[in-house]
Design a protein around this motif. Structure first.
Motif, PDB file in Angstrom:
ATOM      1  N   ILE A 120     -63.957  36.170  86.278  1.00  0.00           N
ATOM      2  CA  ILE A 120     -64.763  37.241  85.693  1.00  0.00           C
ATOM      3  C   ILE A 120     -65.603  37.893  86.781  1.00  0.00           C
ATOM      4  O   ILE A 120     -65.854  37.292  87.835  1.00  0.00           O
ATOM      5  N   ARG A 121     -66.018  39.130  86.534  1.00  0.00           N
ATOM      6  CA  ARG A 121     -66.867  39.858  87.478  1.00  0.00           C
ATOM      7  C   ARG A 121     -68.127  40.355  86.778  1.00  0.00           C
ATOM      8  O   ARG A 121     -68.152  40.483  85.558  1.00  0.00           O
ATOM      9  N   ASP A 122     -69.162  40.640  87.579  1.00  0.00           N
ATOM     10  CA  ASP A 122     -70.368  41.228  86.993  1.00  0.00           C
ATOM     11  C   ASP A 122     -70.199  42.738  86.891  1.00  0.00           C
ATOM     12  O   ASP A 122     -69.134  43.290  87.201  1.00  0.00           O
ATOM     13  N   MET A 123     -71.242  43.424  86.462  1.00  0.00           N
ATOM     14  CA  MET A 123     -71.143  44.857  86.211  1.00  0.00           C
ATOM     15  C   MET A 123     -70.990  45.676  87.490  1.00  0.00           C
ATOM     16  O   MET A 123     -70.600  46.838  87.446  1.00  0.00           O
ATOM     17  N   ALA A 124     -71.286  45.037  88.636  1.00  0.00           N
ATOM     18  CA  ALA A 124     -71.118  45.717  89.927  1.00  0.00           C
ATOM     19  C   ALA A 124     -69.774  45.386  90.559  1.00  0.00           C
ATOM     20  O   ALA A 124     -69.476  45.852  91.665  1.00  0.00           O
ATOM     21  N   GLY A 125     -68.978  44.584  89.883  1.00  0.00           N
ATOM     22  CA  GLY A 125     -67.652  44.235  90.402  1.00  0.00           C
ATOM     23  C   GLY A 125     -67.610  42.984  91.248  1.00  0.00           C
ATOM     24  O   GLY A 125     -66.569  42.670  91.838  1.00  0.00           O
ATOM     25  N   ASN A 126     -68.729  42.228  91.317  1.00  0.00           N
ATOM     26  CA  ASN A 126     -68.754  40.998  92.107  1.00  0.00           C
ATOM     27  C   ASN A 126     -68.094  39.862  91.330  1.00  0.00           C
ATOM     28  O   ASN A 126     -68.410  39.637  90.152  1.00  0.00           O
ATOM     29  N   TYR A 127     -67.186  39.136  91.989  1.00  0.00           N
ATOM     30  CA  TYR A 127     -66.549  37.993  91.348  1.00  0.00           C
ATOM     31  C   TYR A 127     -67.545  36.849  91.174  1.00  0.00           C
ATOM     32  O   TYR A 127     -68.468  36.683  91.963  1.00  0.00           O
TER      33      TYR A 127
END
Length: 206
Positions: A140-147
């Motif tokens: 999964i990733r956060d809203m900034a695209g970080n895994y």
């Protein structure tokens, strides 16, 4: 920078002479001079296994993009480190839609995953001492695209307090073959065949 602005009313702050801030209207908002994007990966902070609900409850350190969630990169196992009893979580159709973004959400397990756990309750999924989870960074990733930060199978995360299955099974369907004399019973979940009492089964015409 061109998408980050600030406005403020005169009541926001005052100087040492009690003069209020000169207001900044939304129509002439001030653009940020520096913008530092989010590069901090989220972490799975806790999880729980609810066998009554048939689900995993996942809680992260920040809001994550649930649309990027891939349960196939989660593995349930029976020990803190590598164990011989493990279950890669299957991707399945959810009975209710998942939120698009959240810091915690509930993922419904597939029937096959639940049956595996219930068949192996003595070894996995029945207490905090035999219910652990590890996660691949691409889950999964956060809203900034970080895994998400990975959790190794050699240092898996312990469940908070697994909820055991207290829901009674139901008889879903049955079939009776007069040629072979065989009665096939299908239940809503795994049952203990050794507990069946044949005398309690009664055929009726309606």
């Amino acid at each position: 920078l061109q998408t980050t602005y600030i406005s403020a009313t005169g009541q926001t702050i005052s100087d040492s002479f009690n003069s209020p801030l000169q207001s900044i209207e939304t129509t002439s908002a001030l653009v940020a001079s520096v913008f530092i994007p989010d590069t901090t990966p989220p972490s799975l902070m806790s999880f729980n296994l609810d066998l009554n609900l048939g689900a995993l409850n996942l809680t992260f350190s920040e809001t994550v993009d649930v649309n990027t969630f891939n349960p196939s990169y989660l593995v349930l196992q029976s020990a803190y480190n590598d164990s011989e009893v493990s279950l890669p979580i299957s991707a399945g159709v959810q009975s209710s839609s998942l939120p698009s973004s959240a810091s915690s959400f509930v993922y419904r397990l597939t029937t096959s995953d639940l049956n595996f756990i219930k068949l192996n309750m003595a070894l996995i999924g029945s207490s905090i001492t035999n219910t652990f989870l590890w996660i691949n960074r691409t889950a999964i990733r956060d809203m900034a695209g970080n895994y998400v930060n990975a959790i190794s199978p050699n240092s898996a995360l312990a469940a908070s307090s697994p909820q055991l299955d207290h829901s009674p099974p139901t008889l879903s369907t049955f079939s009776f073959d007069l040629n072979t004399g065989q009665l096939l019973l299908t239940f809503s979940e795994v049952v203990a065949g050794s507990t069946v009492v044949v005398q309690n089964l009664i055929f009726t015409s309606s």
